[in-house]
Scaffold this motif. Structure first.
Motif, short mmCIF file in Angstrom:
data_model
loop_
_atom_site.label_atom_id
_atom_site.label_comp_id
_atom_site.label_asym_id
_atom_site.label_seq_id
_atom_site.Cartn_x
_atom_site.Cartn_y
_atom_site.Cartn_z
N GLN A 290 12.26 4.66 -1.13
CA GLN A 290 11.90 3.57 -0.25
C GLN A 290 10.39 3.58 -0.04
O GLN A 290 9.68 4.41 -0.62
CB GLN A 290 12.66 3.70 1.07
CG GLN A 290 14.16 3.50 0.93
CD GLN A 290 14.89 3.56 2.25
OE1 GLN A 290 14.47 4.22 3.19
NE2 GLN A 290 16.02 2.87 2.34
N ALA A 291 9.90 2.69 0.79
CA ALA A 291 8.45 2.56 0.98
C ALA A 291 8.04 2.95 2.38
O ALA A 291 7.12 2.36 2.95
CB ALA A 291 8.00 1.13 0.66
N VAL A 296 5.46 7.41 0.99
CA VAL A 296 4.34 6.83 0.24
C VAL A 296 3.14 7.78 0.28
O VAL A 296 2.45 7.97 -0.74
CB VAL A 296 3.97 5.44 0.79
CG1 VAL A 296 2.60 4.99 0.30
CG2 VAL A 296 5.04 4.43 0.38
N LEU A 308 9.09 1.60 -5.79
CA LEU A 308 9.41 1.49 -4.38
C LEU A 308 10.53 0.48 -4.18
O LEU A 308 10.51 -0.61 -4.74
CB LEU A 308 8.17 1.08 -3.58
CG LEU A 308 6.98 2.04 -3.67
CD1 LEU A 308 5.78 1.46 -2.93
CD2 LEU A 308 7.35 3.41 -3.10
N PRO A 310 11.80 -1.18 -1.00
CA PRO A 310 11.55 -1.29 0.44
C PRO A 310 12.82 -1.55 1.23
O PRO A 310 13.64 -2.39 0.86
CB PRO A 310 10.59 -2.49 0.54
CG PRO A 310 10.09 -2.73 -0.84
CD PRO A 310 11.13 -2.23 -1.77
N GLN A 319 8.14 -1.99 5.42
CA GLN A 319 8.13 -1.35 4.11
C GLN A 319 7.82 -2.36 3.00
O GLN A 319 7.14 -2.03 2.02
CB GLN A 319 9.47 -0.66 3.85
CG GLN A 319 9.69 0.57 4.70
CD GLN A 319 10.75 1.49 4.14
OE1 GLN A 319 11.15 1.37 2.97
NE2 GLN A 319 11.22 2.41 4.97
N THR A 320 8.30 -3.58 3.15
CA THR A 320 8.00 -4.61 2.16
C THR A 320 6.51 -4.90 2.12
O THR A 320 5.91 -5.05 1.04
CB THR A 320 8.79 -5.89 2.46
OG1 THR A 320 10.19 -5.60 2.38
CG2 THR A 320 8.46 -6.99 1.45
N ARG A 322 4.06 -2.84 2.93
CA ARG A 322 3.38 -1.69 2.33
C ARG A 322 3.56 -1.69 0.81
O ARG A 322 2.60 -1.50 0.05
CB ARG A 322 3.91 -0.39 2.92
CG ARG A 322 3.25 0.85 2.32
CD ARG A 322 3.68 2.15 3.01
NE ARG A 322 3.22 2.15 4.39
CZ ARG A 322 4.02 1.97 5.43
NH1 ARG A 322 5.32 1.80 5.23
NH2 ARG A 322 3.55 1.97 6.65
N ALA A 323 4.80 -1.90 0.36
CA ALA A 323 5.07 -1.88 -1.07
C ALA A 323 4.33 -3.00 -1.80
O ALA A 323 3.79 -2.80 -2.90
CB ALA A 323 6.58 -2.01 -1.31
N ALA A 332 2.06 0.94 -7.72
CA ALA A 332 3.51 1.15 -7.67
C ALA A 332 4.20 -0.09 -8.21
O ALA A 332 3.63 -1.19 -8.20
CB ALA A 332 3.97 1.44 -6.24
N ILE A 334 7.82 -2.44 -7.74
CA ILE A 334 8.78 -2.77 -6.68
C ILE A 334 10.12 -3.15 -7.31
O ILE A 334 10.17 -3.94 -8.25
CB ILE A 334 8.28 -3.93 -5.80
CG1 ILE A 334 7.00 -3.54 -5.06
CG2 ILE A 334 9.35 -4.33 -4.78
CD1 ILE A 334 6.43 -4.65 -4.20
#
Length: 387
Positions: A290-291, A296, A308, A310, A319-320, A322-323, A332, A334
Motif C-alpha cells: 500500500q502507499a 513508502v 503501490l 493505495p 494514500q492515493t 501520495r502514490a 513508483a 500504481i
C-alpha cells in the motif's frame, strides 16, 4: 541543557503507521537523552513501542466501522462512556505525573477527531499548567481530504488557541502542508517541515527476494494476500515473500494457509512481521505494498523498485495522493485497489522488474533526527524563559 521531559500521545485505530512513525521519533529523542513518556491508545502491536521509554497504554480502542466512523473496545464491542472516562482520567493523570516540558499530540487536531473526548480536556489541562508545557502537533505530510464543511476552520481555531508548533513530517520539495490543507496560510508561523521520518539507511539483509509484498499492519490486507497467491502461480521463475502484518484477520489468514498448500514448496514465503523490513527491501528487487507513509519511507530509504496499491476504501484519499505524486516523479508504479487480482498483479510485477531502478536522490529522509533537534531547541527556549 537538561534533558527535556516529553509526553507523546499517539492513537492508532486501524493500521500501525501512526504508532511506527511516533516510535521512530521517540527513538531519535531517546538517543539524544530525552525522557519520553509515550501514551498509546490502540490494540497492542508486536515490536512497538521501542524500548527505553516510559509507556502508558490507555484502555484500547479501535475503529468500529469502515471510514473510521466509530470506536470499539479491544473485543470489537462499542466503546462505553465508562471506558472513555477511564481513558480520559488516565491520560490526565499521566500528564500531571510526567510534568512534561513538551507535549506532542500525533495527528490531532488535524485528525483523530474521534478522540476529542480526551484530547480537549488534555488541551484545557495544559493551558492552566504553570509553567505551561510547549504543545506540538506531529503530523504526516499528506492529509485526508475533509468532506464536512467547517472542519478545517475548527482545526485552525484549535491550533491558534493551543499549539506552539505543527511539525509536518515531510520534505516540502515533495509535499507541503498547504497542498492538502487549504487553510495552511493561517497557521504558517507555527508550521515546520521536518523531512520524512524514515528509518536509518539500512544495510541490506543477507538474503532478499525478487518481490516483497507487504500488507502493512494487515487489517485490510486480505486483497493483497489473495492476489499474491494467484500471482505466485503465474510467476514460477521469481522468489516472492508476502508479509501479512500482525492484524490480518483470522479468515483470510486461514485461506492463505490453505492456498499455500496448492503452490509448489518455496514458491511464496509467508511471514507475519519482519523487524528488518527496510533491510529486506534493500536486498530485494521490488516492493509491492500500500502507499502508507511509513511503508513508502521504507521503500525510499531502501532504494528498490515499487508498486503501490493505495488504500482507498471508505473515501480515503491520502494514500492515493501520495502514490500519484510518487508515480508522477517516476519513483513508483500504481496498481489501483479496484484492479487488484492475481493476473493484474503478476503483469504489474513483470513490468516493474523490466524497468530500471529509479533514482530518488534529494529527498530529506532524516525527519526523526530533525524533529528531535526542533524539540530540543523549543525545550531549551522554554527553560530559558522559565528561569
Amino acid at each position: 541543557m537538561t534533558a527535556p521531559r516529553i509526553l507523546f500521545y499517539v492513537q492508532h485505530l486501524l493500521g500501525i503507521g501512526h504508532l511506527a512513525r511516533a516510535s521512530r521519533i521517540a527513538q531519535a529523542l531517546i538517543a539524544r537523552g530525552a525522557r519520553v513518556t509515550l501514551v498509546t491508545g490502540g490494540l497492542p502491536v508486536t515490536g512497538f513501542p521501542p524500548p527505553g521509554l516510559d509507556h502508558i497504554a490507555l484502555p484500547a480502542l479501535q475503529t468500529a466501522g469502515e471510514g473510521f466512523s466509530g470506536l470499539a473496545d479491544a473485543h470489537g464491542d462499542p466503546a462505553t462512556p465508562e471506558l472513555l472516562d477511564r481513558r480520559r482520567d488516565l491520560l490526565l493523570a499521566t500528564l500531571h505525573r510526567a510534568a512534561p516540558d513538551i507535549v506532542i499530540t500525533e495527528a490531532f487536531p488535524f485528525g483523530r477527531r474521534q478522540m476529542r473526548f480526551e484530547l480537549l480536556p488534555l488541551l484545557e489541562a495544559i493551558a492552566v499548567m504553570r509553567p505551561k508545557p510547549i504543545l506540538c502537533c506531529s503530523l504526516r505530510d499528506i492529509l485526508q481530504e475533509k468532506t464536512k464543511p467547517g472542519r478545517d476552520a475548527e482545526t485552525v481555531d484549535l491550533v491558534l488557541a493551543h499549539y506552539d508548533r505543527v511539525l509536518v513530517h515531510g520534505d516540502p520539495a515533495f509535499a507541503r502542508l498547504g497542498d492538502t490543507f487549504p487553510l495552511a496560510d493561517r497557521i504558517a508561523d507555527r508550521v515546520v517541515h521536518t523531512g520524512l521520518v524514515a528509518p536509518p539507511a539500512p544495510r541490506p539483509a543477507a538474503q532478499g527476494f525478487d518481490v516483497v509484498l507487504s500488507a502493512g499492519g494487515g487489517a485490510v490486507g486480505e486483497g493483497l494476500a489473495t492476489a499474491a497467491l494467484a500471482a505466485a502461480a503465474e510467476l514460477p521463475d521469481l522468489r516472492l515473500c508476502l508479509i501479512t502484518g500482525p492484524n490480518l484477520p483470522a479468515g483470510p489468514r486461514q485461506a492463505l494457509a490453505a492456498g499455500l498448500n496448492a503452490l509448489p514448496q518455496g514458491r511464496l514465503l509467508v511471514e507475519t512481521f519482519r523487524p528488518d523490513f527496510a533491510a529486506l527491501l534493500a536486498a530485494s528487487r521490488l516492493s509491492v505494498s500500500q502507499a502508507g507513509y511509513n511503508t513508502v519511507c521504507d521503500v525510499l530509504q531502501a532504494g528498490c523498485r515499487a508498486i503501490l496499491i493505495p488504500f482507498a476504501t471508505g473515501g480515503e484519499t491520502e494514500q492515493t495522493t501520495r502514490a500519484t505524486r510518487l508515480a508522477a516523479k517516476g519513483w513508483a508504479d500504481i496498481l489501483p485497489e479496484s484492479a487488484l487480482d492475481g493476473p493484474s498483479l503478476a503483469a504489474a510485477i513483470r513490468q516493474a522488474l523490466a524497468a530500471p531502478v529509479p533514482s530518488r536522490q534529494g529527498l530529506d529522509l532524516d525527519g526523526a533526527g530533525r524533529t528531535a533537534d526542533i524539540l530540543y531547541h523549543l525545550a531549551d527556549h522554554r527553560l530559558t524563559e522559565v528561569s
